[in-house]
Write a protein that holds these residues in place. Sequence first.
Motif, PDB file in Angstrom:
ATOM      1  N   ARG A 184       0.128   8.655  -4.483  1.00  0.00           N
ATOM      2  CA  ARG A 184      -1.067   9.652  -3.805  1.00  0.00           C
ATOM      3  C   ARG A 184      -0.304  10.937  -3.663  1.00  0.00           C
ATOM      4  O   ARG A 184      -0.729  12.514  -4.410  1.00  0.00           O
ATOM      5  CB  ARG A 184      -2.286   9.370  -2.549  1.00  0.00           C
ATOM      6  CG  ARG A 184      -2.591   8.211  -3.382  1.00  0.00           C
ATOM      7  CD  ARG A 184      -3.697   8.821  -3.936  1.00  0.00           C
ATOM      8  NE  ARG A 184      -4.428   9.924  -4.130  1.00  0.00           N
ATOM      9  CZ  ARG A 184      -6.175   9.214  -2.605  1.00  0.00           C
ATOM     10  NH1 ARG A 184      -6.353   8.308  -2.795  1.00  0.00           N
ATOM     11  NH2 ARG A 184      -6.543  10.375  -2.715  1.00  0.00           N
ATOM     12  N   SER A 185       1.363  11.593  -3.181  1.00  0.00           N
ATOM     13  CA  SER A 185       1.509  12.217  -2.109  1.00  0.00           C
ATOM     14  C   SER A 185       2.374  12.922  -3.323  1.00  0.00           C
ATOM     15  O   SER A 185       2.754  14.392  -3.395  1.00  0.00           O
ATOM     16  CB  SER A 185       2.694  11.577  -1.001  1.00  0.00           C
ATOM     17  OG  SER A 185       3.840  10.955  -1.707  1.00  0.00           O
ATOM     18  N   VAL A 189       0.253   2.712 -10.722  1.00  0.00           N
ATOM     19  CA  VAL A 189       1.206   2.314 -10.206  1.00  0.00           C
ATOM     20  C   VAL A 189       0.936   0.577  -9.903  1.00  0.00           C
ATOM     21  O   VAL A 189       1.408  -0.704  -9.723  1.00  0.00           O
ATOM     22  CB  VAL A 189       1.592   2.646  -8.277  1.00  0.00           C
ATOM     23  CG1 VAL A 189       2.022   1.966  -7.583  1.00  0.00           C
ATOM     24  CG2 VAL A 189       1.938   3.654  -9.038  1.00  0.00           C
ATOM     25  N   THR A 190      -0.842   0.454  -9.232  1.00  0.00           N
ATOM     26  CA  THR A 190      -1.287  -0.256  -9.444  1.00  0.00           C
ATOM     27  C   THR A 190      -1.158  -2.144 -10.225  1.00  0.00           C
ATOM     28  O   THR A 190      -1.078  -2.823  -9.644  1.00  0.00           O
ATOM     29  CB  THR A 190      -2.025  -0.955  -8.257  1.00  0.00           C
ATOM     30  OG1 THR A 190      -2.545   0.307  -7.170  1.00  0.00           O
ATOM     31  CG2 THR A 190      -2.709  -2.077  -7.494  1.00  0.00           C
ATOM     32  N   GLN A 231       9.628   3.671   5.200  1.00  0.00           N
ATOM     33  CA  GLN A 231      10.390   2.976   4.716  1.00  0.00           C
ATOM     34  C   GLN A 231      10.889   1.743   4.549  1.00  0.00           C
ATOM     35  O   GLN A 231      12.289   2.358   4.885  1.00  0.00           O
ATOM     36  CB  GLN A 231       9.481   1.754   6.275  1.00  0.00           C
ATOM     37  CG  GLN A 231      10.190   1.799   7.409  1.00  0.00           C
ATOM     38  CD  GLN A 231       9.551   0.696   8.630  1.00  0.00           C
ATOM     39  OE1 GLN A 231       9.045   0.213   8.783  1.00  0.00           O
ATOM     40  NE2 GLN A 231       8.790   1.929   9.942  1.00  0.00           N
ATOM     41  N   GLU A 232      10.659   1.050   3.905  1.00  0.00           N
ATOM     42  CA  GLU A 232      11.961   0.450   2.518  1.00  0.00           C
ATOM     43  C   GLU A 232      11.798   1.147   1.630  1.00  0.00           C
ATOM     44  O   GLU A 232      12.200   0.888   0.518  1.00  0.00           O
ATOM     45  CB  GLU A 232      11.662  -1.076   2.605  1.00  0.00           C
ATOM     46  CG  GLU A 232      11.745  -1.732   4.227  1.00  0.00           C
ATOM     47  CD  GLU A 232      11.963  -3.135   4.225  1.00  0.00           C
ATOM     48  OE1 GLU A 232      11.720  -3.536   3.296  1.00  0.00           O
ATOM     49  OE2 GLU A 232      11.275  -3.180   5.253  1.00  0.00           O
ATOM     50  N   PRO A 245       0.810  -1.614   0.595  1.00  0.00           N
ATOM     51  CA  PRO A 245      -0.371  -0.176  -0.148  1.00  0.00           C
ATOM     52  C   PRO A 245       1.170   1.460   0.450  1.00  0.00           C
ATOM     53  O   PRO A 245       0.582   2.165  -0.516  1.00  0.00           O
ATOM     54  CB  PRO A 245      -1.000  -0.289   1.269  1.00  0.00           C
ATOM     55  CG  PRO A 245      -0.521  -1.199   1.645  1.00  0.00           C
ATOM     56  CD  PRO A 245       0.722  -1.970   1.078  1.00  0.00           C
ATOM     57  N   GLU A 246       2.116   1.090   0.511  1.00  0.00           N
ATOM     58  CA  GLU A 246       2.818   2.244   0.637  1.00  0.00           C
ATOM     59  C   GLU A 246       3.360   2.742  -1.001  1.00  0.00           C
ATOM     60  O   GLU A 246       3.444   4.060  -1.332  1.00  0.00           O
ATOM     61  CB  GLU A 246       4.669   2.220   0.884  1.00  0.00           C
ATOM     62  CG  GLU A 246       4.522   1.589   2.239  1.00  0.00           C
ATOM     63  CD  GLU A 246       3.682   0.174   2.592  1.00  0.00           C
ATOM     64  OE1 GLU A 246       4.208  -0.424   1.573  1.00  0.00           O
ATOM     65  OE2 GLU A 246       3.330   0.071   3.747  1.00  0.00           O
TER      66      GLU A 246
END
Lengths: 464, 343
Positions: free
Chosen positions: A352-353, A365-366, B81-82, A345-346
Amino acid sequence: MVTVSVAALLLGIALAVAAVRVRLPGRRLWWVALCLPLAVPSFVAAFAWTATWPTVDGFWPLVIVLTLCTVPYVTLPAMAALSSVDDGLVDVARTLGRSRARVFLTVVLPHVLPAAAAGALLVALYTLSDFGAPAILRFETLTTGIYAQFSSGFDRTLAATTALLLAVVAVFCVAGERAIRPRPARIRAAVTSRPATGSGRAGTTLILCGLGAVTAAAVAFPLVALGIRMLSSDRYSSSPTDLVGALTTTLGVSALAATVAVVLALPVSLLAARFRGPVVAGVESVSYLGHALPGVVVALALVTLSLQFFPGAYQSILVLLVAYAILFLPKTVGASRTAVAQVPPELEEVSRSLGRGPVRTWMRVTLPAALPGILAGWVLVATAVAKELPATLMLRPIGFETLATELWSKTSLGAYGAAAPVGMLLIVAGVVPALLLARGLERRRGSDSTASADALADTVRREA
Amino acid sequence: MTTHVEQVRAAYGDREVLHDVDLDIGPGERVSVLGPSGSGKSTLLRVIAGLHPAVGGRVVIDGQDVTSLPPEARGIGLVPQEGALFPHLDVAANVGYGIRGLRLRHAHRDPRVRDLVEVVGLGDLLRRRPHELSGGQRQRVAVARALAHEPRLVLMDEPFSALDAGLRQQVRDDVAQILRDRGVGVALITHDQEEALSLGDRVAVMRDGRIVQHGTPREVYTTPVDTWTARFLGEALVLPAVARTDRATCALGDIALATPAQGTVQIILRPEQITLVAASSPASGPGSGEVTRVRYFGHDVLVDLRLTGGTGLTVRTGPDIHVSAGQRAAISVHGAAVAVASD
């Protein structure tokens, strides 16, 4: 059904132990070999046996054929479970005064059994819903009974009752499999694993002979038998036009059905991978239902429905596609859900950011990141459609022949020589998903073994 | 380019995990948000980014209230994080992803992308895929990507925790330098106190969904507001004491206080404020006692003491002090202690 499941369970665990715990020459090759029986549709194997020995039929030959074809459903999960056994545990048990055999029984086996037993239930499901092999080996089962009623007298009530019974037993198998299969462990202690042990020259030879015999009987024998048939028969030799026609039809309908299934599966898998809740779980479970329903049952239901409500649609390609979608949706839902869930999800959050809206994020992306998994699902469905026999047989438009029905009708006519090349093509089609699976097995062996065991078990289940 | 977080509250279901959090990040300022896991620091970052809704309060960036804006409209850079690089895109396309109107296929020819990748020191790896990069390289790409669309604020969530110790220091220093040169405001979420103190211009300490203290690294380290904060920021010696304005009496004797206090308090000392003096002649009185255990680590030595009054304490000392269990030793205290209310 029980006999086949038990036989597959015992054979599968033995094969898995040989492949994982023992150091063998050409290990990787054996892993691929153990996946390969999945490539041989049971009715093709059955055909290879009758084509070689026309008098072979009845219960025991059927058990042997089905066991050989379905044993990977046990072997592969058992292999995954075996490679996640903590060797530290084994060492501790040995120092506590247990013999090697007792340690296997008390430590290793309990770890492997849930996975293997879940696999055995998949075997039961396969046996239960299989139509082609029992029909060719002339042994009456629920599926052949239904088909006989459908094609001859068409005693609707009797057929429907039998089908309902079949569906109930099948649903129980699936429910049982879901209940006993090992839960994915969130946190597991660090697992120490040693390289597999050697077993001495005599032992290795013995094990290699065993593995070789199983692979030969399951994979090599059908291929060789079909090859000999193809070359030796002068009567009823294959007519190239029939063959090419069936091949084209199969390719077309497989691609079409796979595309339909993938498109239908995408929203379900997106929901299932990203959101949790009773509604989503319900939708997912419904889409999973086709996994349990034997092709004969779905086909019979669709025949009845279309005759009742849309007489025009009966024996049209549309109903056939609906049947394929019901039967094989779980394959794509499973594949693409896993693929979407593996996109962290990151990634979406970062996108989005960086100024992209939700739709663009999904498209850019997905979807691309999940594409390999989604395509794998497409291939799974396409090959499954190519191999599907009973539903195609019952729903196809007149004159519509896929490879599977072509093999069926040539066999019914006794035209074994003409059927042989069709069988070969079907095995070739089956090799694709089997190799995908073997490659996944190796790749996951390389990465961490715990996650891999679960992921692999998932893949095998989908393949079923 | 100032960010104000005002009275923000956030919840998961019925459980409120952020309670009235205030935080300011000035232009070019780096603020470390330090807290144990579960303290709400990641949720705070997600609220600022727009990835988690605030149930109360406001997030204001450059005078614009962004509280109800989606993440894509906030102009922030996110470094998870990664790294979370897009696996299907190469380095150049990852960095170029946030640049409006840039065709990703041509990202490696775009001067802005090339500049950024150059800045993070990966100029020759433009066409590499994420899986071909090391952990440190991935993290640098993630930073470059977060800077590409000229964000008003960069949010970093434990960006160095996945790197191994040797590499971490290096990447951390490099990234700090790059961010300093860009002059962009940064909020760094971490549970590593060393990282928080060394990278932040200011440090905000979070606990149970609240910011319990914020100030410069020196302020929060030398004058923690309570014993929990003191211990969370590093090793601390906490002793009961009786305070009389600027001095206090405790098991170590009479000690100067950094801030005036009265009555029964607890005083906090850092281990480096205490030195050990091996006493050849039998030492007695407050501040002396018997050595009960010695642990030798090479670069330093931990000595456990039982003071005359019965209080036990641990002193960190240099390797050149030779004492052994059973010997008597004395300690001396430098600087002032911080007095906080008794728990």
